[in-house]
Write a protein that holds these residues in place. Structure first.
Motif, PDB file in Angstrom:
ATOM      1  N   ASN A 169       0.765  -1.187   0.080  1.00  0.00           N
ATOM      2  CA  ASN A 169      -0.044  -0.007  -0.026  1.00  0.00           C
ATOM      3  C   ASN A 169       0.811   1.125  -0.026  1.00  0.00           C
ATOM      4  O   ASN A 169       0.373   2.236   0.216  1.00  0.00           O
ATOM      5  CB  ASN A 169      -0.865  -0.168   1.012  1.00  0.00           C
ATOM      6  CG  ASN A 169      -2.147  -1.003   1.105  1.00  0.00           C
ATOM      7  OD1 ASN A 169      -2.407  -1.194   0.034  1.00  0.00           O
ATOM      8  ND2 ASN A 169      -2.519  -1.797   2.067  1.00  0.00           N
ATOM      9  N   THR A 197       0.568   6.617  -0.798  1.00  0.00           N
ATOM     10  CA  THR A 197      -0.051   5.354  -0.211  1.00  0.00           C
ATOM     11  C   THR A 197      -1.126   5.321  -1.072  1.00  0.00           C
ATOM     12  O   THR A 197      -1.859   6.073  -1.801  1.00  0.00           O
ATOM     13  CB  THR A 197      -0.358   6.141   1.297  1.00  0.00           C
ATOM     14  OG1 THR A 197      -1.161   7.384   0.957  1.00  0.00           O
ATOM     15  CG2 THR A 197       0.756   6.485   1.991  1.00  0.00           C
ATOM     16  N   ARG A 198      -1.526   3.980  -0.775  1.00  0.00           N
ATOM     17  CA  ARG A 198      -2.824   3.539  -1.729  1.00  0.00           C
ATOM     18  C   ARG A 198      -3.970   3.572  -0.751  1.00  0.00           C
ATOM     19  O   ARG A 198      -3.829   2.994   0.266  1.00  0.00           O
ATOM     20  CB  ARG A 198      -2.192   1.960  -2.095  1.00  0.00           C
ATOM     21  CG  ARG A 198      -3.317   1.388  -2.807  1.00  0.00           C
ATOM     22  CD  ARG A 198      -2.953  -0.040  -3.291  1.00  0.00           C
ATOM     23  NE  ARG A 198      -4.054  -0.641  -4.256  1.00  0.00           N
ATOM     24  CZ  ARG A 198      -4.847  -1.585  -3.717  1.00  0.00           C
ATOM     25  NH1 ARG A 198      -4.792  -1.842  -2.258  1.00  0.00           N
ATOM     26  NH2 ARG A 198      -5.666  -2.201  -4.404  1.00  0.00           N
TER      27      ARG A 198
END
Length: 213
Positions: A169, A197-198
Motif C-alpha cells: 500500500n 500511499t494506496r
C-alpha cells in the motif's frame, strides 16, 4: 528542489547509478583521459636452473611460454552505463535502462502507469511552480505565490520508475531530471522521489501523493 532518497532501496539505487556511472570519470575536466592501469609485475625466478632450461634429450619439450611470459596488457577503457553530463536527450534512454536494471518492476502495470503519470506531474509542479494547486496536500503553500526554482523551457524528465516502498500500500516514484535554475545554471542527472500511499474509496483504489518533508 531535489531530495536525497530516503528508503534503503533508494539509497541502493542511487549508489548503484553513481558507481556504474564512474564518479571519477564523470568528475574529470573535459578532455582529460583516465590514467592508464599499472601493469602487475610477474614473478619469475632470477636464475633458472640449467636442468630446467635444457630438458633431457629424447623427451618432448613442453610449451612454457604461457607460464613464463606475462600477457600483454589490454587497453584500459572506461565504460559507463550512464551518459556523460550534458549529453542531452540522446542519453535519456541509457538513464532509463539503468533505473530499470537496478530496480526491477514489482508493481501491476496499471498501478505503475498511474504512479508515473502523477509522479511526473508532481515533479514538474515542484520544479517550475506550475500546477501546484492541483495537489494542495502535497504542496501546503500552493495558495501562495512561489517563484519557480527552474525554468519551464529548460526542464526535462530524463527517466522515471515506480516501485513498491516497503509494503503493497505504499510506493515511490523515482525520477531523474534536468533543468536550468534561476541563476541560469543547467544541471542534468538530478534525482528526486515522490512517495505515495494506496487508498480505497468506493471500491476503487487510488494512489495519494505524500507531502514533501
Amino acid at each position: 528542489m531535489t531530495t536525497a532518497p530516503r528508503s534503503p532501496r533508494l539509497l541502493m539505487l542511487s549508489t548503484a547509478m553513481l558507481a556504474v556511472a564512474g564518479i571519477a570519470f564523470l568528475g574529470m575536466p573535459h578532455g582529460q583521459e583516465p590514467p592508464a592501469p599499472t601493469a602487475t609485475a610477474t614473478h619469475t625466478p632470477s636464475a633458472p636452473s640449467h636442468a630446467a632450461a635444457t630438458p633431457p634429450v629424447g623427451k618432448p619439450v613442453a610449451d612454457t611460454a604461457a607460464t613464463t611470459s606475462p600477457a600483454a596488457p589490454r587497453p584500459f577503457v572506461v565504460q559507463s552505463a550512464l551518459p556523460p553530463h550534458g549529453e542531452g536527450t540522446a542519453g535519456d534512454p541509457a538513464v532509463q535502462q539503468n533505473l530499470e536494471t537496478a530496480w526491477p518492476a514489482d508493481l501491476p502495470a496499471t498501478d505503475e502507469r498511474e504512479l508515473l503519470t502523477v509522479g511526473r506531474a508532481l515533479l514538474r509542479a515542484d520544479a517550475t511552480g506550475i500546477g501546484r494547486t492541483t495537489w494542495p496536500n502535497a504542496f501546503p503553500d500552493s495558495g501562495q505565490a512561489v517563484a519557480p526554482a527552474f525554468a519551464t523551457a529548460r526542464f526535462r524528465i530524463q527517466a522515471a520508475i515506480a516501485r513498491r516502498d516497503h509494503s503493497r500500500n505504499s510506493a515511490v516514484v523515482h525520477l531523474v531530471w534536468a533543468g536550468t535554475d534561476r541563476s541560469g545554471t543547467f544541471t542534468d542527472l538530478r534525482i528526486s522521489d515522490w512517495h505515495f500511499t494506496r487508498t480505497v474509496k468506493k471500491g476503487a483504489a487510488t494512489w495519494t501523493p505524500q507531502p514533501r518533508i
